[in-house]
Design a protein around this motif. Sequence first.
Motif, PDB file in Angstrom:
ATOM      1  N   ALA A  96       0.831  -1.216   0.000  1.00 61.80           N
ATOM      2  CA  ALA A  96       0.000   0.000   0.000  1.00 61.80           C
ATOM      3  C   ALA A  96       0.855   1.251   0.000  1.00 61.80           C
ATOM      4  CB  ALA A  96      -0.930  -0.012   1.211  1.00 61.80           C
ATOM      5  N   LEU A  97       1.969   1.225   0.734  1.00 62.09           N
ATOM      6  CA  LEU A  97       2.860   2.390   0.762  1.00 62.09           C
ATOM      7  C   LEU A  97       3.521   2.618  -0.584  1.00 62.09           C
ATOM      8  CD1 LEU A  97       4.543   2.026   4.257  1.00 62.09           C
ATOM      9  CD2 LEU A  97       2.948   3.817   3.542  1.00 62.09           C
ATOM     10  N   VAL A  98       3.939   1.529  -1.241  1.00 60.15           N
ATOM     11  CA  VAL A  98       4.530   1.648  -2.575  1.00 60.15           C
ATOM     12  C   VAL A  98       3.535   2.286  -3.534  1.00 60.15           C
ATOM     13  CG1 VAL A  98       5.229   0.309  -4.603  1.00 60.15           C
ATOM     14  CG2 VAL A  98       6.266  -0.167  -2.386  1.00 60.15           C
ATOM     15  N   GLU A  99       2.297   1.830  -3.481  1.00 67.79           N
ATOM     16  CA  GLU A  99       1.272   2.376  -4.382  1.00 67.79           C
ATOM     17  C   GLU A  99       0.997   3.842  -4.075  1.00 67.79           C
ATOM     18  OE1 GLU A  99      -3.215   1.269  -6.013  1.00 67.79           O
ATOM     19  OE2 GLU A  99      -2.288   0.055  -4.439  1.00 67.79           O
ATOM     20  N   THR A 100       0.895   4.156  -2.782  1.00 64.41           N
ATOM     21  CA  THR A 100       0.640   5.543  -2.380  1.00 64.41           C
ATOM     22  C   THR A 100       1.802   6.444  -2.762  1.00 64.41           C
ATOM     23  OG1 THR A 100      -0.653   4.740  -0.496  1.00 64.41           O
ATOM     24  CG2 THR A 100       0.063   7.035  -0.435  1.00 64.41           C
ATOM     25  N   GLY A 101       3.036   5.987  -2.479  1.00 69.25           N
ATOM     26  CA  GLY A 101       4.210   6.771  -2.839  1.00 69.25           C
ATOM     27  C   GLY A 101       4.313   6.990  -4.328  1.00 69.25           C
ATOM     28  N   ASN A 102       3.988   5.954  -5.096  1.00 71.08           N
ATOM     29  CA  ASN A 102       4.024   6.056  -6.550  1.00 71.08           C
ATOM     30  C   ASN A 102       3.047   7.118  -7.037  1.00 71.08           C
ATOM     31  OD1 ASN A 102       5.112   5.037  -9.050  1.00 71.08           O
ATOM     32  ND2 ASN A 102       3.121   4.126  -9.439  1.00 71.08           N
ATOM     33  N   VAL A 103       1.838   7.111  -6.471  1.00 75.86           N
ATOM     34  CA  VAL A 103       0.824   8.101  -6.868  1.00 75.86           C
ATOM     35  C   VAL A 103       1.279   9.515  -6.518  1.00 75.86           C
ATOM     36  CG1 VAL A 103      -1.487   8.962  -6.307  1.00 75.86           C
ATOM     37  CG2 VAL A 103      -1.152   6.547  -6.802  1.00 75.86           C
ATOM     38  N   ILE A 104       1.742   9.701  -5.279  1.00 77.22           N
ATOM     39  CA  ILE A 104       2.083  11.053  -4.828  1.00 77.22           C
ATOM     40  C   ILE A 104       3.351  11.568  -5.507  1.00 77.22           C
ATOM     41  CG2 ILE A 104       2.821  12.421  -2.826  1.00 77.22           C
ATOM     42  CD1 ILE A 104       0.931  10.743  -1.112  1.00 77.22           C
ATOM     43  N   LEU A 105       4.420  10.768  -5.504  1.00 79.23           N
ATOM     44  CA  LEU A 105       5.689  11.242  -6.073  1.00 79.23           C
ATOM     45  C   LEU A 105       5.599  11.404  -7.584  1.00 79.23           C
ATOM     46  CD1 LEU A 105       8.221   9.159  -3.941  1.00 79.23           C
ATOM     47  CD2 LEU A 105       7.651  11.580  -3.700  1.00 79.23           C
ATOM     48  N   ASN A 106       4.986  10.423  -8.261  1.00 80.53           N
ATOM     49  CA  ASN A 106       4.861  10.528  -9.714  1.00 80.53           C
ATOM     50  C   ASN A 106       4.012  11.724 -10.118  1.00 80.53           C
ATOM     51  OD1 ASN A 106       6.106   8.766 -11.712  1.00 80.53           O
ATOM     52  ND2 ASN A 106       5.304   7.095 -10.490  1.00 80.53           N
ATOM     53  N   SER A 107       2.869  11.897  -9.436  1.00 80.14           N
ATOM     54  CA  SER A 107       1.979  13.021  -9.763  1.00 80.14           C
ATOM     55  C   SER A 107       2.688  14.342  -9.541  1.00 80.14           C
ATOM     56  CB  SER A 107       0.714  12.969  -8.900  1.00 80.14           C
ATOM     57  OG  SER A 107       0.000  11.778  -9.100  1.00 80.14           O
ATOM     58  N   CYS A 108       3.356  14.450  -8.401  1.00 79.98           N
ATOM     59  CA  CYS A 108       4.023  15.699  -8.046  1.00 79.98           C
ATOM     60  C   CYS A 108       5.163  16.017  -9.011  1.00 79.98           C
ATOM     61  CB  CYS A 108       4.531  15.601  -6.611  1.00 79.98           C
ATOM     62  SG  CYS A 108       5.111  17.163  -5.941  1.00 79.98           S
ATOM     63  N   LEU A 109       6.042  15.038  -9.242  1.00 81.08           N
ATOM     64  CA  LEU A 109       7.210  15.276 -10.098  1.00 81.08           C
ATOM     65  C   LEU A 109       6.835  15.462 -11.560  1.00 81.08           C
ATOM     66  CD1 LEU A 109       9.749  12.825  -8.472  1.00 81.08           C
ATOM     67  CD2 LEU A 109      10.093  15.282  -8.770  1.00 81.08           C
ATOM     68  N   ALA A 110       5.876  14.659 -12.042  1.00 81.52           N
ATOM     69  CA  ALA A 110       5.469  14.784 -13.450  1.00 81.52           C
ATOM     70  C   ALA A 110       4.837  16.144 -13.709  1.00 81.52           C
ATOM     71  CB  ALA A 110       4.498  13.668 -13.814  1.00 81.52           C
ATOM     72  N   THR A 111       4.019  16.616 -12.768  1.00 77.32           N
ATOM     73  CA  THR A 111       3.388  17.930 -12.923  1.00 77.32           C
ATOM     74  C   THR A 111       4.420  19.042 -12.881  1.00 77.32           C
ATOM     75  OG1 THR A 111       1.364  17.103 -11.886  1.00 77.32           O
ATOM     76  CG2 THR A 111       1.631  19.488 -12.004  1.00 77.32           C
ATOM     77  N   MET A 112       5.366  18.954 -11.936  1.00 81.20           N
ATOM     78  CA  MET A 112       6.432  19.953 -11.858  1.00 81.20           C
ATOM     79  C   MET A 112       7.233  19.984 -13.156  1.00 81.20           C
ATOM     80  SD  MET A 112       7.813  19.329  -7.969  1.00 81.20           S
ATOM     81  CE  MET A 112       9.251  20.384  -8.227  1.00 81.20           C
ATOM     82  N   ALA A 113       7.613  18.797 -13.657  1.00 80.56           N
ATOM     83  CA  ALA A 113       8.400  18.736 -14.889  1.00 80.56           C
ATOM     84  C   ALA A 113       7.627  19.319 -16.060  1.00 80.56           C
ATOM     85  CB  ALA A 113       8.782  17.286 -15.183  1.00 80.56           C
ATOM     86  N   ASN A 114       6.344  19.008 -16.129  1.00 83.80           N
ATOM     87  CA  ASN A 114       5.509  19.518 -17.215  1.00 83.80           C
ATOM     88  C   ASN A 114       5.445  21.048 -17.183  1.00 83.80           C
ATOM     89  OD1 ASN A 114       3.627  19.111 -19.461  1.00 83.80           O
ATOM     90  ND2 ASN A 114       2.067  19.836 -18.036  1.00 83.80           N
ATOM     91  N   LEU A 115       5.253  21.607 -15.994  1.00 86.93           N
ATOM     92  CA  LEU A 115       5.204  23.072 -15.859  1.00 86.93           C
ATOM     93  C   LEU A 115       6.535  23.707 -16.251  1.00 86.93           C
ATOM     94  CD1 LEU A 115       3.245  23.312 -12.480  1.00 86.93           C
ATOM     95  CD2 LEU A 115       2.443  24.159 -14.694  1.00 86.93           C
ATOM     96  N   LEU A 116       7.624  22.976 -16.033  1.00 87.22           N
ATOM     97  CA  LEU A 116       8.954  23.489 -16.384  1.00 87.22           C
ATOM     98  C   LEU A 116       9.369  23.054 -17.789  1.00 87.22           C
ATOM     99  CD1 LEU A 116      10.746  22.842 -12.960  1.00 87.22           C
ATOM    100  CD2 LEU A 116       9.836  25.010 -13.830  1.00 87.22           C
ATOM    101  N   ARG A 117       8.390  22.513 -18.547  1.00 85.22           N
ATOM    102  CA  ARG A 117       8.602  22.073 -19.931  1.00 85.22           C
ATOM    103  C   ARG A 117       9.744  21.068 -20.039  1.00 85.22           C
ATOM    104  NH1 ARG A 117       7.169  27.494 -23.527  1.00 85.22           N
ATOM    105  NH2 ARG A 117       5.026  27.702 -22.738  1.00 85.22           N
ATOM    106  N   SER A 118       9.709  20.093 -19.140  1.00 83.81           N
ATOM    107  CA  SER A 118      10.701  19.015 -19.119  1.00 83.81           C
ATOM    108  C   SER A 118       9.970  17.701 -18.920  1.00 83.81           C
ATOM    109  CB  SER A 118      11.697  19.226 -17.964  1.00 83.81           C
ATOM    110  OG  SER A 118      12.335  20.483 -18.084  1.00 83.81           O
ATOM    111  N   SER A 119      10.703  16.610 -18.956  1.00 81.18           N
ATOM    112  CA  SER A 119      10.115  15.311 -18.641  1.00 81.18           C
ATOM    113  C   SER A 119      11.112  14.517 -17.814  1.00 81.18           C
ATOM    114  CB  SER A 119       9.746  14.540 -19.911  1.00 81.18           C
ATOM    115  OG  SER A 119      10.889  14.284 -20.686  1.00 81.18           O
ATOM    116  N   LEU A 120      10.583  13.715 -16.882  1.00 81.15           N
ATOM    117  CA  LEU A 120      11.417  12.921 -16.001  1.00 81.15           C
ATOM    118  C   LEU A 120      11.028  11.457 -16.103  1.00 81.15           C
ATOM    119  CD1 LEU A 120      11.269  15.144 -12.776  1.00 81.15           C
ATOM    120  CD2 LEU A 120      13.137  15.042 -14.432  1.00 81.15           C
TER     121      LEU A 120
END
Length: 211
Positions: A113-137
């Motif tokens: 459950a922690l892996v799934e939760t961490g994946n949702v939170i970290l991926n969502s957060c980092l992907a959105t940040m990268a998108n706003l900065l016109r990058s991809s991770l």
Amino acid sequence: MADGVALGDLERDALTEVVNIGVSRAASNLRKMIGDHVILSVPSIDVVSQRRAARLITEREAADLIAVRQDFTGPFSGRALLIFPEANSLELVRAVTQGELSADEVIEIEREALVETGNVILNSCLATMANLLRSSLSMTIPEVMRGSGATLFEVEDASPSDGLVLFLYIDFAVRRLDIRGYIAMIMDLPALETLRTLLGDFIARVVGDDG
């Protein structure tokens, strides 16, 4: 190296805006996963050394910690950590499983459950940040870690190397539960400088749009 790395006021404001948008997206995705209202807020952002980050979290949390770790690569690379006091992690698992499991069952599926939760939170957060900065991770598969702040931030007394940490303190509100946590992104100096360059471009676009 100095304990902290100064960000200009505009850089800090831009970073706060980008992070808040990323965390809001993470909250939205987590809400879909657990079927309940989720509020994630980021009251503070600091850029500090790994040793300082370990001290900060140890000052706040005397108990053992648990973290979900993902490495990321792209224009700026590093390691992302979603960190909780260990007691809070079981509360989060109960929320994720919507309170339908016994105490023993919660412990049994905690890691998954922690892996799934961490994946949702970290991926969502980092992907959105990268998108706003016109990058991809690109992100690695999440791993669960346990230990002290020094363990999570891999601080070794004998090691002269000391990376930089973008340290975010976050508040979780899930089903009226008081669950606090932290997001940390460990980066070296070149990665941080790239991030600052991307923030400068972001600021220029925003100022241009406002003009």
